[in-house]
Scaffold this motif. Sequence first.
Motif, PDB file in Angstrom:
ATOM      1  N   ARG A 243      36.966  40.435  21.060  1.00 26.60           N
ATOM      2  CA  ARG A 243      36.976  41.312  20.176  1.00 26.60           C
ATOM      3  C   ARG A 243      38.201  41.645  19.423  1.00 26.60           C
ATOM      4  N   GLY A 244      39.309  40.697  19.950  1.00 23.07           N
ATOM      5  CA  GLY A 244      40.586  40.682  19.542  1.00 23.07           C
ATOM      6  C   GLY A 244      41.479  42.020  20.404  1.00 23.07           C
ATOM      7  N   ASP A 245      42.359  42.760  19.834  1.00 19.44           N
ATOM      8  CA  ASP A 245      42.950  43.667  20.641  1.00 19.44           C
ATOM      9  C   ASP A 245      42.493  45.135  20.506  1.00 19.44           C
ATOM     10  N   ALA A 246      42.666  45.800  21.777  1.00 18.35           N
ATOM     11  CA  ALA A 246      42.269  47.206  21.797  1.00 18.35           C
ATOM     12  C   ALA A 246      43.536  48.028  21.887  1.00 18.35           C
ATOM     13  N   ILE A 247      43.820  49.094  21.422  1.00 15.75           N
ATOM     14  CA  ILE A 247      44.906  49.950  21.710  1.00 15.75           C
ATOM     15  C   ILE A 247      44.508  51.535  22.011  1.00 15.75           C
TER      16      ILE A 247
ATOM     17  N   GLY B  58      44.387  42.122  15.905  1.00 22.14           N
ATOM     18  CA  GLY B  58      45.803  42.002  16.169  1.00 22.14           C
ATOM     19  C   GLY B  58      46.131  43.461  16.431  1.00 22.14           C
ATOM     20  N   THR B  59      47.648  43.374  17.188  1.00 21.58           N
ATOM     21  CA  THR B  59      48.052  44.822  17.572  1.00 21.58           C
ATOM     22  C   THR B  59      48.030  45.713  16.252  1.00 21.58           C
ATOM     23  N   LEU B  60      48.601  45.315  15.300  1.00 20.39           N
ATOM     24  CA  LEU B  60      49.053  46.427  14.200  1.00 20.39           C
ATOM     25  C   LEU B  60      47.682  46.779  13.556  1.00 20.39           C
ATOM     26  N   THR B  61      46.592  45.791  13.194  1.00 18.90           N
ATOM     27  CA  THR B  61      45.083  45.999  12.813  1.00 18.90           C
ATOM     28  C   THR B  61      44.760  47.285  13.774  1.00 18.90           C
TER      29      THR B  61
ATOM     30  N   ILE C 153      43.745  53.188   5.325  1.00 18.92           N
ATOM     31  CA  ILE C 153      45.243  52.803   5.324  1.00 18.92           C
ATOM     32  C   ILE C 153      45.380  51.258   5.224  1.00 18.92           C
ATOM     33  N   ARG C 154      45.951  50.745   4.067  1.00 19.24           N
ATOM     34  CA  ARG C 154      46.137  49.301   4.036  1.00 19.24           C
ATOM     35  C   ARG C 154      47.585  49.053   4.275  1.00 19.24           C
TER      36      ARG C 154
ATOM     37  N   THR D 140      56.864  47.500  19.754  1.00 27.34           N
ATOM     38  CA  THR D 140      57.041  48.887  19.664  1.00 27.34           C
ATOM     39  C   THR D 140      57.878  49.151  18.403  1.00 27.34           C
ATOM     40  N   ALA D 141      58.690  48.506  18.024  1.00 27.27           N
ATOM     41  CA  ALA D 141      59.315  48.492  16.594  1.00 27.27           C
ATOM     42  C   ALA D 141      58.372  48.721  15.421  1.00 27.27           C
ATOM     43  N   MET D 142      57.388  47.614  15.416  1.00 27.89           N
ATOM     44  CA  MET D 142      56.594  47.486  14.471  1.00 27.89           C
ATOM     45  C   MET D 142      55.483  48.693  14.349  1.00 27.89           C
ATOM     46  N   LEU D 143      55.068  49.178  15.556  1.00 28.43           N
ATOM     47  CA  LEU D 143      54.276  50.507  15.595  1.00 28.43           C
ATOM     48  C   LEU D 143      54.901  51.573  14.874  1.00 28.43           C
ATOM     49  N   GLN D 144      56.264  51.788  15.484  1.00 26.45           N
ATOM     50  CA  GLN D 144      56.856  53.099  15.111  1.00 26.45           C
ATOM     51  C   GLN D 144      57.562  52.870  13.536  1.00 26.45           C
TER      52      GLN D 144
END
Length: 557
Positions: A457-461, A480-483, A497-498, A539-543
């Motif tokens: 199922r990909g990534d879970a956060i 993916g993590t960002l998705t 959110i796109r 972390t930089a990407m999510l922030q």
Amino acid sequence: MTDYNFRKYPAFDFAPPMQSRQWPDNAIQTAPTWCSVDLRDGNQALIDPMNINQKLRYFDILVDCGFKEIETGFPSASQTEFDFHRQLIEENRIPDDVTIQVLVQAREHLIEKTFESLVGVKRAIVHVYNSTSRVQREKVFQKSTTEIQDIAVAGATLVQQYAKKYPDTEWIFQYSPESFSQTETDYAVSVCEAVCRVWRPETGQAVIINLPATVEASTPNLFADQVEYFCNQFPSREYVSVSLHTHNDRGCAVAAAELGLLAGADRIEGTLFGNGERTGNMDIVTMAMNLYSQGIDPTLDFSNMSEIVQSVTAFTHLPVHPRHPYAGELVFTAFSGSHQDAIKKCLDQRHATHSDSWEIAYLPIDPRDIGRSYQDVVRINSQSGKGGVAYVLQRDYCIELPRWMQIDFSQAVQKMSEDCASELSNTQIWALFEQAYMQQNQPYTLHDFNIKRQSDRGDAIEATIDVNEKRHTIHGEGNGTLTAYVRALEALTDKNIRILNYSEHALSAGTRAEAIAYVQVNIDGNVHAGAAKNHDTVTAMLQATTQAVNAAIRTIS
């Protein structure tokens, strides 16, 4: 009706007959012999002429620049001028490879005083002159062409006679038909040849014939015609050095000197930055750097341009214009957005290809060659564009903005500059960048997160996030993590959110290097960007995503 009447000015009528001019097909291959006249022609044009100590220090600047011939003054004009030359000689301040030049009118008591000032000098150029122009002959001296030529011959004879009294000095004789450019060229040839019959350069006596555009009265091409015609008609041409001394009344002194070289001249007189009577002398800095920019060794060293400018302005009390070629404070500065973008792209390509060749849009030479830095190249105001803003951030903060963010941020910079009605400093630009993209901390603040990789199922956060300072735990899944993080935020905000754009890069080399991420989101038609730095790229990407969402949510609310 005013007195503004162009009809009272006669057209230039001293152009010689030219059947087949050669100078347009020539090219400058080597630098001329340079002679600085700052200490004479430049000094006499100052409101407050330099004192002896100032002239001594200025002389040292000229020597450091590499001048081998320096017109040091007019020794017979005043006691200060006389004493300056005595101090130069008696204190042994003249390097062995430097020749000083002194100016004197064709009058015996002045010539006698001039030679007295030079006692003990190793080598010197004695420069004698008289005016030959038609207007001077007819309206000032009221003498015939024969009488004017007799003055020149008498002056040359006196110079020769006095030189013989000082046989230990190597004498070079120079004659100028003052206002050559307003003299009938055939007559100028006649006068100069009469002088050479006295000095006889064919026997080994070193002679310079200097052709001054004492008042610039024509276009540079006509001056070049005069020089070429003179050189072709002058019987003693092969035995003498032909020198040019152009003035800038029409703003073309450098051009006239350059075309005069093409026409056959060997030597150029001028001053640093063009100081001189009226609109000034020929600017040696500009002409020498023009040669340099064409791959020709100018034989003069202006690698420390800023220091030279500071010294010269201190001695002359004359400013150097900020747009002065090569030397001005702003000549390597681009405010225009299109210019900035072109400069940045060229510099990036040169760096990437490790090229030694200088081919940079809008920059004729490398600013570093004259002691300037790329700090001077791009500055930001309301006329600046995305390329300039990106260049400043890259140069000073290692920020490599993606193109989509360049467009967004440049609009904010332009607005700030318009609001301030002034140029923006680099620190102001960086502060604006941080405020716009890195300090959007409300309503959401990301604290920590855990990522679980799921093969099917990909990534879970699972992320801990503050919503207006109240702690929440959110969950999301994606390919993916960002998705996955965006899905969690959508559940929290109840918004679609796109992610429009994403980019990241390291800020420095090494295993502990910081990374910076850039994210652009669209929420209900509101497009905003965010940025964040961290040693961990995820972390930089999510922030950065959180920053962008905050900006968009606040716009909606």
